[in-house]
Design a protein around this motif. Structure first.
Motif: not given
Length: 439
Positions: A377-391
């Motif tokens: 998750l930390e490695k792909h943080w920006a993509r993960a936040a876009r894929a769902t929501s930052p929260g």
């Protein structure tokens, strides 16, 4: 507020009766606290209002999810240091006590200081909860409709997000790590080894019929059909999981051997099955429904059929009536989820007619798995936040990191329970030396 960090540190230490274990940086750029430890970053005054209107775990969680609160430095170290402020467990077998922060608020001088800070923190109204907080259905727990809503809250947050966190295996349960050459060297290896271990414990044979309860994205049924030649049915309450699993199965050319259904275990009617796997699903069942769950799975198996129940367990309490579901987990992660001690799980299976043949505790394996997911998750943080929501991404980071510490500290565990619907003849079909996991 002048020197907000200093004033917050002083109040926290009054409440704790001890030095604050982390450093604080406040919205006015002031800093206070010991050097060389993680920093609790309070980004705005709204964070303070969240924590003061909901002292303890839930207020901190809401501030974290909303982005009002952050941690700089080692997240695991920070959570470990803050644990005593949020929730205190005096001994493993005792019910949890009120957190030190909550107990301190009973003292008049602390209440006076808290009121002063609240008046300086802005409008004295509680902020609305973050959008990621579950809005649960009213009425009894664990009805078909309420369980579907709870599962959707957790799993229907975007398959792209889960791909980034879980990796190519798309397995959302404890992996099985090893130290032997070629065993569990990576997360993917460890997840493959876990699926294969379950298949061997179930003694799967070509042509047999497997039911996977809570099939997720289809990894178990794919492995069992491809490697052991079974015909498999996977059931889930998540529409997104089902669509993803069906595509994987079609791409693998196994659509003639595997069926994926959006179906509750209470709705399955096409028994018998030769084997049942339930991997990380029973935590959603609820203590009031667990006898029904065990009885339903017993009825779906043929005589001599095996069940592999892979389930998180909590430590038993001296007073089981005092058990309360963790607020953060209940509001943001697994609505209506409940954990049971291992003894209650095995007892319910036996009450349903199963013969429990083996229990393997793999607590340390889950800590390793969770740390691997957090790293993804930390490695792909920006993509993960876009894929769902930052929260939502922040929910998962906090939940997985805190859970890793809980497994490491023996506050929770995970067990694989192998049970057989042993027929009246007493012939269980189990090998004399079961741990070889042959036949």
């Amino acid at each position: 507020m002048a020197d907000a960090a200093g004033r917050l540190t002083k109040l926290a230490e009054q409440m704790l009766g001890a030095p604050l274990p982390v450093r604080i940086r406040a919205w006015d750029r002031s800093e206070s606290g010991p050097p060389g430890v993680p920093t609790l970053v309070i980004r705005n005054r709204r964070a303070l209002r969240r924590m003061m209107f909901k002292p303890g775990e839930l207020g901190l969680a809401r501030a974290w999810v909303a982005g009002d609160l952050d941690i700089e430095g080692d997240l695991y170290q920070a959570l470990d240091l803050l644990a005593g402020m949020i929730w205190e467990r005096p001994e493993p077998a005792a019910p949890p006590r009120r957190a030190p922060v909550l107990r301190a608020l009973a003292r008049p001088e602390i209440r006076a200081a808290a009121k002063e800070l609240l008046s300086l923190a802005g409008v004295p109204l509680p902020p609305a909860p973050p959008a990621e907080e579950a809005r649960r259905r009213r009425g009894p727990l664990h009805t078909l409709l309420r369980d579907r809503a709870a599962i959707s809250h957790h799993y229907d947050v975007g398959n792209d997000f889960y791909e980034l966190v879980l990796g190519p295996s798309m397995v959302y349960s404890c992996a099985y790590w090893g130290t032997d050459e070629g065993a569990g060297a990576t997360l993917e290896d460890a997840q493959r080894d876990k699926l294969d271990l379950i298949c061997r414990k179930l003694g799967l044979q070509e042509g047999e019929r497997l039911l996977d309860v809570g099939c997720g994205w289809g990894s178990m049924v794919l492995h069992a059909a491809r490697e052991y030649g079974v015909r498999a049915v996977g059931i889930t309450l998540s529409e997104e999981q089902a669509a993803y699993a069906r595509k994987r199965i079609a791409d693998a050319g196994l659509a003639d051997r595997i069926e994926i259904r959006v179906q509750d275990y209470r709705e399955v009617r096409d028994e018998p099955f030769d084997a049942i796997s339930s991997i990380g699903m029973a935590e959603h069942v609820g203590r009031d429904r667990y006898a029904q769950y065990a009885s339903a799975l017993h009825g779906l198996l043929r005589p001599g059929g095996r069940l592999l129940n892979h389930q998180i367990a909590r430590r038993p309490l001296a007073d089981e009536a005092a058990y309360e579901v963790d607020e953060f987990i209940d509001r943001y992660v697994f609505p209506d989820g409940e954990l049971a001690p291992l003894g209650r799980t095995t007892g319910a299976l036996e009450d349903a007619g199963f013969e429990v043949r083996d229990v393997e505790a793999i607590r340390e394996h889950y800590a390793l798995t969770l740390r691997a997911w957090v790293a993804n998750l930390e490695k792909h943080w920006a993509r993960a936040a876009r894929a769902t929501s930052p929260g939502r991404a922040r929910v998962w980071r906090l939940y997985m990191a805190a859970s890793a510490l809980a497994f490491e500290g023996n506050r929770i565990g995970v067990n694989q329970v192998l049970a057989v619907r042993t027929p009246e003849s007493g012939e269980s079909g189990m090998p004399l030396r079961a741990r070889a996991w042959r036949g």
